[in-house]
Design an enzyme around this catalytic site. Structure first.
Site, PDB file in Angstrom:
ATOM      1  CB  CYS A   1      -0.792   0.057   1.110  1.00  0.00           C
ATOM      2  SG  CYS A   1      -0.173   0.103   2.809  1.00  0.00           S
TER       3      CYS A   1
ATOM      4  CG  ASN B   1       4.572  -1.648   5.089  1.00  0.00           C
ATOM      5  OD1 ASN B   1       5.467  -2.119   5.512  1.00  0.00           O
ATOM      6  ND2 ASN B   1       3.417  -2.567   5.206  1.00  0.00           N
TER       7      ASN B   1
ATOM      8  CB  CYS C   1      -3.462   2.021   7.133  1.00  0.00           C
ATOM      9  SG  CYS C   1      -3.125   3.397   8.109  1.00  0.00           S
ATOM     10  NE  ARG C   2      -4.562   1.502   1.886  1.00  0.00           N
ATOM     11  CZ  ARG C   2      -4.325   2.111   0.775  1.00  0.00           C
ATOM     12  NH1 ARG C   2      -5.026   1.900  -0.079  1.00  0.00           N
ATOM     13  NH2 ARG C   2      -3.274   2.967   0.584  1.00  0.00           N
ATOM     14  CB  SER C   3       0.224  -3.388   2.892  1.00  0.00           C
ATOM     15  OG  SER C   3       0.969  -2.482   3.420  1.00  0.00           O
TER      16      SER C   3
ATOM     17  CG  ASP D   1      -5.249   5.617   2.376  1.00  0.00           C
ATOM     18  OD1 ASP D   1      -5.172   5.433   3.471  1.00  0.00           O
ATOM     19  OD2 ASP D   1      -4.384   6.547   1.854  1.00  0.00           O
TER      20      ASP D   1
HETATM   21  P1  4NP Z   1      -1.587   2.643   4.008  1.00  0.00           P
HETATM   22  O1  4NP Z   1      -2.040   4.039   4.431  1.00  0.00           O
HETATM   23  O2  4NP Z   1      -1.160   3.079   2.678  1.00  0.00           O
HETATM   24  O3  4NP Z   1      -2.707   1.733   4.098  1.00  0.00           O
HETATM   25  O4  4NP Z   1      -0.479   2.374   4.885  1.00  0.00           O
HETATM   26  C1  4NP Z   1      -1.757   5.275   4.690  1.00  0.00           C
HETATM   27  C2  4NP Z   1      -0.607   5.563   5.783  1.00  0.00           C
HETATM   28  C3  4NP Z   1      -0.037   6.938   5.672  1.00  0.00           C
HETATM   29  C4  4NP Z   1      -0.436   7.958   4.812  1.00  0.00           C
HETATM   30  C5  4NP Z   1      -1.293   7.445   3.848  1.00  0.00           C
HETATM   31  C6  4NP Z   1      -2.010   6.379   3.728  1.00  0.00           C
HETATM   32  N1  4NP Z   1       0.340   8.993   4.892  1.00  0.00           N
HETATM   33  O5  4NP Z   1       0.004  10.062   4.382  1.00  0.00           O
HETATM   34  O6  4NP Z   1       1.158   9.234   5.787  1.00  0.00           O
END
Ligand code: 4NP
Length: 159
Positions: free
Chosen positions: A10, A13, A15-17, A126
């Site tokens: 994602c 790295n 939240c989702r993955s 997201d």
């Molecule tokens: P992820 O979510 O891609 O599912 O881990 C996010 C985590 C952090 C950010 C964006 C999305 N960020 O902007 O820091």
């Protein structure tokens, strides 16, 4: 039996993955197939490298009996394309970036998670800027997707 390696990707790295890694590993264990898989996750960005998963992902995983608290964020690296059989993007932005980075002969390893798992060109949204219900929705999508993917991989081994 030869193992299949799967990398979930994602943006951050956190939240989702990490949740995908935890859910896939948990379901593989429940199926008695843990030894058949090597599972990891990584981020398009290195913004959160070295950090643990977002506490909201840790919480939703724990609510479903899965401990992802010891994972550590890392960025996708060039060697990942050769090191993993399947590189699964959580959304179409991640997919486009992975495709642009993949060596031509390894690009077929890169898929949109839901496209491979359930045959639908659908993002895992997201949840970072939203509330806890977004994390529960992500969990639910990952649970059904990983379940379908494990069944599909088992079918492929049997045929
Ligand atoms: P992820 O979510 O891609 O599912 O881990 C996010 C985590 C952090 C950010 C964006 C999305 N960020 O902007 O820091």
């Amino acid at each position: 039996m030869a193992s299949t390696s799967v990398l979930f990707v994602c943006l951050g790295n956190i939240c989702r993955s990490p949740l995908a890694e935890g859910v896939f590993t948990h379901l593989a264990f429940q199926r008695g197939e843990a030894a058949l898989y090597r599972v990891d996750s990584a981020g398009i960005s290195g913004w959160h490298s070295g950090e643990g998963p977002d506490r909201r992902s840790v919480k939703v995983a724990a609510a479903h009996g899965i401990d992802i608290s010891r994972q550590q964020s890392r960025q996708v690296k060039p060697q990942d394309f050769a090191a993993f059989d399947l590189i699964l993007a959580m959304d179409r932005d991640n997919l486009a970036i992975l495709k642009s980075k993949a060596p031509a002969d390894l690009a077929a390893r890169v898929h949109l998670f839901n496209a491979l798992a359930v045959g639908q060109d659908m993002d895992v949204p997201d949840p970072y800027y939203g509330g806890p219900e977004g994390f529960e929705a992500v969990y639910s999508m990952l649970d059904s997707g990983c379940s379908a993917l494990l069944a599909k991989l088992a079918d492929a081994r049997a045929s």
